[in-house]
Design an enzyme around this catalytic site. Sequence first.
Site, PDB file in Angstrom:
ATOM      1  N   HIS A  86       0.853  -1.199   0.000  1.00 49.62           N
ATOM      2  CA  HIS A  86       0.000   0.000   0.000  1.00 49.62           C
ATOM      3  C   HIS A  86       0.888   1.249   0.000  1.00 49.62           C
ATOM      4  O   HIS A  86       0.653   2.192  -0.758  1.00 49.62           O
ATOM      5  CB  HIS A  86      -0.900   0.031   1.250  1.00 49.62           C
ATOM      6  CG  HIS A  86      -2.270  -0.516   1.016  1.00 49.62           C
ATOM      7  ND1 HIS A  86      -2.525  -1.867   0.970  1.00 49.62           N
ATOM      8  CD2 HIS A  86      -3.473   0.105   0.820  1.00 49.62           C
ATOM      9  CE1 HIS A  86      -3.830  -2.053   0.762  1.00 49.62           C
ATOM     10  NE2 HIS A  86      -4.420  -0.876   0.665  1.00 49.62           N
ATOM     11  N   HIS A 133       0.506  -2.617   9.421  1.00 52.99           N
ATOM     12  CA  HIS A 133       1.954  -2.526   9.184  1.00 52.99           C
ATOM     13  C   HIS A 133       2.657  -1.802  10.321  1.00 52.99           C
ATOM     14  O   HIS A 133       2.060  -0.931  10.969  1.00 52.99           O
ATOM     15  CB  HIS A 133       2.248  -1.770   7.880  1.00 52.99           C
ATOM     16  CG  HIS A 133       1.961  -2.557   6.647  1.00 52.99           C
ATOM     17  ND1 HIS A 133       2.772  -3.570   6.219  1.00 52.99           N
ATOM     18  CD2 HIS A 133       0.942  -2.476   5.763  1.00 52.99           C
ATOM     19  CE1 HIS A 133       2.261  -4.085   5.105  1.00 52.99           C
ATOM     20  NE2 HIS A 133       1.148  -3.448   4.817  1.00 52.99           N
TER      21      HIS A 133
END
Length: 319
Positions: A86, A133
Amino acid sequence: TRSRFLYYLFSLGTELGNELFYILFFPFCIWNLDAWLGRRLIIIWVWVMYLGQCTKDVIRWPRPASPPVVKLEVFYNSEYSMPSTHAMSGTAIPLALLLLSYGRWQYPLVFGLILAFCWCSLVCCSRIYMGMHSILDVIAGFLYAILILVVFHPVVDVIDNFNLTYKYAPLIIISLHLALGIFSFTLDTWSTSRGDTAQILGCGAGVACGSHVNYIMGLKLDPPPNTLPLSLSSLTVTVFGKAILRLLIGVIVLLLTRVAMKKATIPLACKIFHIPHDDVRKARQRMEVELPYRYITYGMVGFSLMFIVPCLFHFTGLS
């Protein structure tokens, strides 16, 4: 703190790296703004995402542990964590957009820099906020995307020119994208990563083949050279209405293509490889089914985006 504003803001940031965004952003760019720019963005996006997914599957770092992290998203939980793809797409797309469009389009450089900074920051911060993350994953994704851009930006014109003009380009494009897909999957367990990568490669191959057919057929989607640099100033109600209509009709065609190809390819792959398809979800997770179905389905979506939909616009007077 539980802030609704932050939750919705970062949910939007996460969407900027998901399929819904790509199926609206790339078509809008190609059909309404600048096909030249759209093709190059897709070339860069395919390489960034492919290398990112492969790197994840080599490093194999797990997602942040929960607890202590609160996970607000679970869709990508089965994937590995390092680097954040991403963050990679959220860095590569706005930066490539700035690099490719500045000078070709008339706008202040400051505007482009602010847009790229906000876009990149929003996507990167959203991954940490969503609990998907660590800060290290995001920083690695950001730097990795810049490295890939440094390598690919100088050759993107050469790649696009090859896709358009070389006689055997479709054969080479399809073979290369298939080979990249087959040789990159060595996972011992199923994850969304494999299907996503096949999807991206299929899309890239479809767009490149569609571009080649456009060139051969003489269907010119790029703005004529005498109109450069392009400006955004002439935005009227008619122009805006046509743009929205093109996006609406075109995306419906893309979604119908996806549904039809999915319906056809999954049973076909199951039949060829003798896999029972009474449980479609289970069958789809088998590599022999997942790779061809994703590759062919999204290859056709990419081809429709670049060739079939623009032909439809041409014949209906919407182009």
